[in-house]
Design a protein around this motif. Structure first.
Motif, PDB file in Angstrom:
ATOM      1  N   GLN A  73      29.424 -38.656  51.272  1.00  0.00           N
ATOM      2  CA  GLN A  73      29.936 -39.579  52.137  1.00  0.00           C
ATOM      3  C   GLN A  73      31.070 -39.023  52.690  1.00  0.00           C
ATOM      4  OE1 GLN A  73      30.277 -43.352  50.880  1.00  0.00           O
ATOM      5  NE2 GLN A  73      30.922 -44.450  52.915  1.00  0.00           N
ATOM      6  N   SER A  74      31.335 -39.193  54.183  1.00  0.00           N
ATOM      7  CA  SER A  74      32.364 -38.496  54.535  1.00  0.00           C
ATOM      8  C   SER A  74      33.361 -39.671  55.376  1.00  0.00           C
ATOM      9  CB  SER A  74      32.239 -37.820  55.970  1.00  0.00           C
ATOM     10  OG  SER A  74      31.666 -36.481  55.290  1.00  0.00           O
ATOM     11  N   LYS A  75      34.469 -39.476  55.803  1.00  0.00           N
ATOM     12  CA  LYS A  75      35.297 -40.765  56.132  1.00  0.00           C
ATOM     13  C   LYS A  75      34.776 -41.025  57.473  1.00  0.00           C
ATOM     14  CE  LYS A  75      39.838 -40.769  58.702  1.00  0.00           C
ATOM     15  NZ  LYS A  75      41.066 -40.186  59.104  1.00  0.00           N
ATOM     16  N   GLY A  76      34.758 -42.450  57.930  1.00  0.00           N
ATOM     17  CA  GLY A  76      33.940 -43.100  58.922  1.00  0.00           C
ATOM     18  C   GLY A  76      32.622 -43.525  58.817  1.00  0.00           C
ATOM     19  N   GLU A  77      32.040 -43.064  57.595  1.00  0.00           N
ATOM     20  CA  GLU A  77      30.906 -43.686  57.331  1.00  0.00           C
ATOM     21  C   GLU A  77      30.576 -44.896  56.324  1.00  0.00           C
ATOM     22  OE1 GLU A  77      28.473 -39.304  57.509  1.00  0.00           O
ATOM     23  OE2 GLU A  77      29.101 -39.907  55.573  1.00  0.00           O
ATOM     24  N   THR A  78      29.664 -45.652  56.538  1.00  0.00           N
ATOM     25  CA  THR A  78      29.314 -46.634  55.541  1.00  0.00           C
ATOM     26  C   THR A  78      27.992 -46.405  54.945  1.00  0.00           C
ATOM     27  OG1 THR A  78      30.482 -48.427  56.792  1.00  0.00           O
ATOM     28  CG2 THR A  78      28.694 -49.090  55.163  1.00  0.00           C
ATOM     29  N   LYS A  79      27.862 -46.325  53.719  1.00  0.00           N
ATOM     30  CA  LYS A  79      26.709 -46.073  52.883  1.00  0.00           C
ATOM     31  C   LYS A  79      26.466 -47.179  52.170  1.00  0.00           C
ATOM     32  CE  LYS A  79      26.304 -41.718  53.720  1.00  0.00           C
ATOM     33  NZ  LYS A  79      25.081 -40.771  53.980  1.00  0.00           N
ATOM     34  N   ASP A  80      24.958 -47.581  52.119  1.00  0.00           N
ATOM     35  CA  ASP A  80      24.378 -48.684  51.161  1.00  0.00           C
ATOM     36  C   ASP A  80      23.524 -48.314  50.359  1.00  0.00           C
ATOM     37  OD1 ASP A  80      25.388 -50.740  53.288  1.00  0.00           O
ATOM     38  OD2 ASP A  80      24.202 -49.768  54.719  1.00  0.00           O
ATOM     39  N   GLY A  81      23.609 -48.806  49.126  1.00  0.00           N
ATOM     40  CA  GLY A  81      22.564 -48.848  47.913  1.00  0.00           C
ATOM     41  C   GLY A  81      21.698 -50.057  47.815  1.00  0.00           C
ATOM     42  N   TRP A  82      20.350 -49.995  47.695  1.00  0.00           N
ATOM     43  CA  TRP A  82      19.486 -51.333  47.327  1.00  0.00           C
ATOM     44  C   TRP A  82      18.830 -51.196  46.216  1.00  0.00           C
ATOM     45  CZ3 TRP A  82      19.975 -55.533  50.575  1.00  0.00           C
ATOM     46  CH2 TRP A  82      20.534 -55.375  51.715  1.00  0.00           C
ATOM     47  N   PHE A  83      18.803 -52.139  45.695  1.00  0.00           N
ATOM     48  CA  PHE A  83      18.218 -52.476  44.495  1.00  0.00           C
ATOM     49  C   PHE A  83      17.024 -53.741  44.716  1.00  0.00           C
ATOM     50  CE2 PHE A  83      21.983 -50.578  43.509  1.00  0.00           C
ATOM     51  CZ  PHE A  83      21.720 -49.517  42.575  1.00  0.00           C
ATOM     52  N   TYR A  84      15.907 -53.511  44.561  1.00  0.00           N
ATOM     53  CA  TYR A  84      14.836 -54.488  44.856  1.00  0.00           C
ATOM     54  C   TYR A  84      14.070 -55.099  43.790  1.00  0.00           C
ATOM     55  CZ  TYR A  84      15.225 -52.892  49.527  1.00  0.00           C
ATOM     56  OH  TYR A  84      15.773 -52.464  51.075  1.00  0.00           O
ATOM     57  N   ASP A  85      13.650 -56.194  43.872  1.00  0.00           N
ATOM     58  CA  ASP A  85      12.629 -57.006  43.011  1.00  0.00           C
ATOM     59  C   ASP A  85      13.205 -57.151  41.769  1.00  0.00           C
ATOM     60  OD1 ASP A  85      10.684 -57.026  44.754  1.00  0.00           O
ATOM     61  OD2 ASP A  85       9.638 -55.188  44.183  1.00  0.00           O
ATOM     62  N   LEU A  86      14.610 -57.797  41.692  1.00  0.00           N
ATOM     63  CA  LEU A  86      15.300 -58.068  40.543  1.00  0.00           C
ATOM     64  C   LEU A  86      15.120 -59.295  40.003  1.00  0.00           C
ATOM     65  CD1 LEU A  86      18.779 -56.581  41.931  1.00  0.00           C
ATOM     66  CD2 LEU A  86      16.882 -55.481  40.348  1.00  0.00           C
ATOM     67  N   GLY A  87      14.814 -59.727  38.747  1.00  0.00           N
ATOM     68  CA  GLY A  87      14.284 -60.877  38.118  1.00  0.00           C
ATOM     69  C   GLY A  87      15.479 -61.557  37.571  1.00  0.00           C
ATOM     70  N   PHE A  88      16.412 -61.794  38.244  1.00  0.00           N
ATOM     71  CA  PHE A  88      17.706 -62.689  37.630  1.00  0.00           C
ATOM     72  C   PHE A  88      17.312 -63.811  37.261  1.00  0.00           C
ATOM     73  CE2 PHE A  88      20.374 -59.562  40.905  1.00  0.00           C
ATOM     74  CZ  PHE A  88      20.509 -58.576  39.909  1.00  0.00           C
ATOM     75  N   ASN A  89      17.655 -64.359  36.357  1.00  0.00           N
ATOM     76  CA  ASN A  89      17.113 -65.727  35.845  1.00  0.00           C
ATOM     77  C   ASN A  89      18.290 -66.726  35.345  1.00  0.00           C
ATOM     78  OD1 ASN A  89      17.454 -64.583  33.360  1.00  0.00           O
ATOM     79  ND2 ASN A  89      15.296 -64.690  32.745  1.00  0.00           N
ATOM     80  N   ASP A  90      19.461 -66.166  35.412  1.00  0.00           N
ATOM     81  CA  ASP A  90      20.379 -67.089  34.990  1.00  0.00           C
ATOM     82  C   ASP A  90      21.793 -67.097  36.076  1.00  0.00           C
ATOM     83  OD1 ASP A  90      21.774 -64.751  34.174  1.00  0.00           O
ATOM     84  OD2 ASP A  90      21.222 -65.035  32.054  1.00  0.00           O
ATOM     85  N   CYS A  91      22.824 -67.504  35.408  1.00  0.00           N
ATOM     86  CA  CYS A  91      24.207 -67.341  36.202  1.00  0.00           C
ATOM     87  C   CYS A  91      24.792 -66.264  35.610  1.00  0.00           C
ATOM     88  CB  CYS A  91      24.759 -68.724  36.132  1.00  0.00           C
ATOM     89  SG  CYS A  91      23.830 -70.066  37.172  1.00  0.00           S
ATOM     90  N   GLY A  92      24.462 -65.473  35.017  1.00  0.00           N
ATOM     91  CA  GLY A  92      25.190 -64.433  34.393  1.00  0.00           C
ATOM     92  C   GLY A  92      25.812 -63.507  35.795  1.00  0.00           C
ATOM     93  N   GLY A  93      26.997 -62.754  35.293  1.00  0.00           N
ATOM     94  CA  GLY A  93      27.640 -62.131  36.523  1.00  0.00           C
ATOM     95  C   GLY A  93      27.147 -60.832  36.555  1.00  0.00           C
ATOM     96  N   ILE A  94      26.783 -60.493  37.798  1.00  0.00           N
ATOM     97  CA  ILE A  94      26.334 -59.030  38.215  1.00  0.00           C
ATOM     98  C   ILE A  94      27.599 -58.179  38.751  1.00  0.00           C
ATOM     99  CG2 ILE A  94      24.748 -57.904  39.714  1.00  0.00           C
ATOM    100  CD1 ILE A  94      23.465 -61.081  39.697  1.00  0.00           C
ATOM    101  N   VAL A  95      28.028 -57.264  38.085  1.00  0.00           N
ATOM    102  CA  VAL A  95      29.013 -56.207  38.643  1.00  0.00           C
ATOM    103  C   VAL A  95      28.477 -55.094  39.221  1.00  0.00           C
ATOM    104  CG1 VAL A  95      31.119 -55.030  37.888  1.00  0.00           C
ATOM    105  CG2 VAL A  95      30.422 -57.357  36.871  1.00  0.00           C
TER     106      VAL A  95
END
Length: 114
Positions: A73-95
């Protein structure tokens, strides 16, 4: 309702050369047991610093760490990372986090699905 420090379902942390975002979203897919799948995005908007970075995104949930692949990544860019099909099942914090080679791992404020 999802909680975060920046928006309804997002947290944001200011770093010295940009902004790190972690956001969670429902996939609107209800399972037979009543649960839903979620997706999570980490984003980094690099708006300072002339030197490009090599980094990867990830997140921690209930003591487990999940990570994506390396990117440049260089200055002026925005990068995204995606994580799919996550089975979160409570109110636990995701960091969410950003690990930059030769630097530190930068953590975002926790986000919850509640």
């Amino acid at each position: 309702m999802a909680g975060g420090n920046w928006d309804y379902n997002c947290s944001r942390t200011s770093l010295s050369n940009g902004l790190l975002f972690t956001c969670i979203y429902t996939e609107n897919i209800n399972q037979p047991d009543g649960s839903s799948f979620w997706r999570l995005s980490d984003s980094y908007k690099k708006d300072k610093g002339e030197t490009p970075i090599t980094a990867k995104f990830g997140f921690n949930y209930h003591g487990h760490s999940y990570e994506g692949g390396w990117f440049s990544q260089s200055k002026g860019e925005t990068k995204d990372g995606w994580f799919y099909d996550l089975g979160f099942n409570d109110c636990g914090g995701i960091v969410g986090w950003l690990a930059a080679q030769g630097q530190s791992t930068f953590h975002n404020a926790p986000v919850t699905i509640c």
